[in-house]
Write an enzyme that holds these catalytic residues in place. Structure first.
Site, mmCIF file in Angstrom:
data_model
loop_
_atom_site.group_PDB
_atom_site.id
_atom_site.type_symbol
_atom_site.label_atom_id
_atom_site.label_comp_id
_atom_site.label_asym_id
_atom_site.label_seq_id
_atom_site.Cartn_x
_atom_site.Cartn_y
_atom_site.Cartn_z
ATOM 1 N N ASP A 1 44.253 25.787 11.469
ATOM 2 C CA ASP A 1 43.044 26.103 10.652
ATOM 3 C C ASP A 1 42.102 24.776 10.584
ATOM 4 O O ASP A 1 42.974 23.782 10.169
ATOM 5 C CB ASP A 1 43.319 26.803 9.471
ATOM 6 C CG ASP A 1 41.994 27.718 8.953
ATOM 7 O OD1 ASP A 1 42.176 28.693 8.981
ATOM 8 O OD2 ASP A 1 41.040 26.854 8.430
ATOM 9 N N ALA B 1 40.754 32.623 14.106
ATOM 10 C CA ALA B 1 39.797 31.790 13.569
ATOM 11 C C ALA B 1 38.420 32.096 14.124
ATOM 12 O O ALA B 1 38.202 32.181 15.369
ATOM 13 C CB ALA B 1 40.220 30.139 14.197
ATOM 14 N N THR C 1 35.925 42.429 16.083
ATOM 15 C CA THR C 1 35.328 43.257 15.099
ATOM 16 C C THR C 1 34.799 44.483 15.700
ATOM 17 O O THR C 1 34.669 44.372 16.838
ATOM 18 C CB THR C 1 34.533 42.335 14.448
ATOM 19 O OG1 THR C 1 33.473 43.198 13.756
ATOM 20 C CG2 THR C 1 33.532 41.801 15.397
ATOM 21 N N ASP C 2 34.684 45.545 14.857
ATOM 22 C CA ASP C 2 33.908 46.859 15.321
ATOM 23 C C ASP C 2 32.417 46.478 15.536
ATOM 24 O O ASP C 2 31.694 47.249 16.311
ATOM 25 C CB ASP C 2 34.161 47.842 14.462
ATOM 26 C CG ASP C 2 33.602 47.875 13.053
ATOM 27 O OD1 ASP C 2 33.019 46.815 12.657
ATOM 28 O OD2 ASP C 2 33.566 48.772 12.450
ATOM 29 N N GLU C 3 31.945 45.252 14.964
ATOM 30 C CA GLU C 3 30.549 44.951 15.192
ATOM 31 C C GLU C 3 29.976 44.975 16.778
ATOM 32 O O GLU C 3 28.936 45.211 16.923
ATOM 33 C CB GLU C 3 30.261 43.882 13.981
ATOM 34 C CG GLU C 3 30.604 44.181 12.638
ATOM 35 C CD GLU C 3 30.148 43.275 11.741
ATOM 36 O OE1 GLU C 3 29.127 42.595 11.841
ATOM 37 O OE2 GLU C 3 30.759 43.032 10.550
ATOM 38 N N TYR D 1 26.157 37.077 14.983
ATOM 39 C CA TYR D 1 27.787 37.256 14.739
ATOM 40 C C TYR D 1 28.546 38.291 15.878
ATOM 41 O O TYR D 1 29.501 37.562 16.548
ATOM 42 C CB TYR D 1 28.117 37.538 13.418
ATOM 43 C CG TYR D 1 29.551 38.188 13.435
ATOM 44 C CD1 TYR D 1 30.667 37.202 13.459
ATOM 45 C CD2 TYR D 1 29.913 39.486 12.771
ATOM 46 C CE1 TYR D 1 32.001 37.505 12.970
ATOM 47 C CE2 TYR D 1 31.206 39.895 12.721
ATOM 48 C CZ TYR D 1 32.363 38.676 12.761
ATOM 49 O OH TYR D 1 33.436 39.197 12.687
ATOM 50 N N LYS E 1 31.060 37.391 18.980
ATOM 51 C CA LYS E 1 32.375 38.036 18.893
ATOM 52 C C LYS E 1 32.492 38.889 20.341
ATOM 53 O O LYS E 1 33.590 38.777 20.731
ATOM 54 C CB LYS E 1 32.721 38.980 17.892
ATOM 55 C CG LYS E 1 32.999 38.266 16.354
ATOM 56 C CD LYS E 1 34.371 37.321 16.405
ATOM 57 C CE LYS E 1 35.607 37.923 16.365
ATOM 58 N NZ LYS E 1 36.636 36.977 16.071
ATOM 59 N N GLY F 1 17.676 42.612 11.143
ATOM 60 C CA GLY F 1 18.385 43.605 12.109
ATOM 61 C C GLY F 1 19.481 44.093 11.407
ATOM 62 O O GLY F 1 20.696 44.211 12.229
ATOM 63 N N HIS F 2 19.349 44.533 10.307
ATOM 64 C CA HIS F 2 20.687 45.166 9.636
ATOM 65 C C HIS F 2 21.158 46.215 10.278
ATOM 66 O O HIS F 2 20.751 47.370 10.441
ATOM 67 C CB HIS F 2 20.133 45.566 8.174
ATOM 68 C CG HIS F 2 21.120 45.802 7.178
ATOM 69 N ND1 HIS F 2 21.070 45.928 6.020
ATOM 70 C CD2 HIS F 2 22.738 45.691 7.251
ATOM 71 C CE1 HIS F 2 22.258 46.023 5.015
ATOM 72 N NE2 HIS F 2 23.230 45.910 6.296
#
Ligand code: NAD
Ligand code: TYD
Length: 351
Positions: free
Chosen positions: A35, A84, A132-134, A157, A161, A290-291
């Site tokens: 880390d 990370a 992530t599911d994003e 973000y 990913k 852009g939420h």
């Protein structure tokens, strides 16, 4: 061969719970926590395992290829669980390049290091990417994200990913690395840095500060207790099929405003305040750019194929979480001093 598992990002929120689980459950494994200790990394999260004989901490940045090679050599790494990352959407809106550097460049660096070090026997080693599911984008109807849902990332973000997920799969396809990816919904629990919705609200309610709700508070997230995510990673690491993707979720969707109100009600009780006191702190602020409207995971595959499911009801998990923050003032003081204050005023003042 004895397993020597490199867990990256182990001083962060999810990583620290995963390290504790692995160090305590698998004394036969050597666990190496790599880390860089950014603002989000905190060795205080790892007090429970500090002195354990099967645990080692290495401070290094995944952007530094030389440091990675040296750590692989030194500890004869057999497997990687990669967590990370820069993880906060709001920060990615302010500084997208930081997300490219760590999440994309850093991940490819790590893949390269593993590929070189495991050369000749790639199939004996696993590279597990925690994602992530994003990456699937935003839902406007009542459907769910499946493992087969097309990627459609909407924030810097999630774009970073998604790119790193694609690189992991490209290394599996091109170089025949043994990889697995899991995509999880929003986590909550102890040790969560108070920039994210739940710990930020707990901290602000505690200090009677405004609770900034973006837009109308109608956005929906699916929440999973962090220790249940760690259990899922354990399951996928040991029993997941190489080359596969597993969606991990809590079957637990909430509108933001309802979560904030739940936190207010529970904390009024715990702090001995009159009912309704903390709700008065709710402040609707300018929406996030852009939420994403809604995330919802269908976690049937991991449930059916690997037998994992969440162990806690949301209200139980929230109680544990609030109690942890109320009992760990010193931890909160340390992470909310200095740089946090600057971050907070930059993001929330004049919003
Ligand atoms: P976090 O921000 O709490 O921790 C990230 C950790 O990574 C920190 O310890 C930080 O010091 C370290 N780190 C950052 N940049 C680094 C670098 N360049 N080199 C080495 N270390 C570095 O994040 P988290 O919430 O624990 O998330 C962990 C992983 O899980 C991330 O990959 C994230 O995308 C993913 N994820 C998070 C959630 C969530 O709700 N928090 C949900 C699904 C997936
Ligand atoms: P967050 O915890 O940042 O996670 P993510 O953006 O990765 O889902 O945010 C959760 C939800 O809460 C999201 O819809 C944005 C919203 N939110 C607020 O309304 N106010 C805040 O101060 C924060 C940090 C988030």
């Amino acid at each position: 061969m004895k397993k020597s598992i490199l867990i990256t990002g182990g001083a962060g929120f999810i990583g620290s719970h995963l390290i504790q689980l692995f160090v305590q459950k698998y004394p036969q494994y050597k666990i190496i926590n790599l880390d860089a200790l950014t603002y989000a990394g905190n060795l205080e999260n790892l007090k429970a395992v500090e002195g354990a004989s099967n645990y080692v901490f290495e401070k290094a940045d995944i952007q530094d290829a030389n440091a990675l090679s040296a750590i692989f050599e030194k500890h004869q790494i057999t497997d990687v669980i990669h967590l990370a990352a820069e993880s906060h959407v709001d920060r990615s809106i302010t500084d997208p390049l930081a997300f490219v550097k760590t999440n994309v460049f850093g991940t490819v660096n790590l893949l390269n290091t593993a590929k070189e070090y495991w050369k000749g026997n790639l199939s004996d080693h696993l590279f597990y990417h925690v994602s992530t599911d994003e990456v699937y984008g935003s839902l406007d109807d009542d459907s769910f994200f499946l493992e087969t849902t097309a990627y459609d990332p909407q924030s810097p973000y999630s774009a970073s990913k998604a790119a790193s997920d694609h690189f992991v799969r490209a290394y599996a396809n091109t170089y025949k690395m043994k990889t697995v990816v899991s995509n999880c919904s929003n986590n909550y629990g102890p040790n969560h840095f108070p920039e994210k919705l739940i710990p930020l609200c707990i901290n602000n309610i505690k200090n009677s500060k405004p609770l900034p709700v973006y837009g109308k508070g109608e956005n929906v997230r699916d929440w999973l207790f962090v220790k249940d995510h760690a259990r899922a990673i354990d399951t996928v690491f040991h029993n997941g099929k190489p080359g596969e993707t597993y969606n991990i979720g809590g079957f637990n969707e909430w509108k933001n405003i309802d979560i904030v109100k739940l936190l207010c009600a529970k904390m009024d009780q715990k702090l001995g305040r009159e009912a309704g006191t903390s709700e008065k702190l709710i402040t609707y602020v300018q929406d996030r750019a852009g939420h994403d409207h809604r995330y919802a995971i269908d976690a049937t595959k991991i449930q059916k194929e690997l037998g994992w499911e969440p162990s806690l009801q949301f209200e139980e998990g929230i109680e544990i979480t609030i109690d942890w923050y109320l009992n760990n003032q010193e931890w909160l003081d340390h992470v909310t001093s200095g740089a946090y204050q600057d971050y907070y005023s930059q993001l929330y003042e004049n919003r």
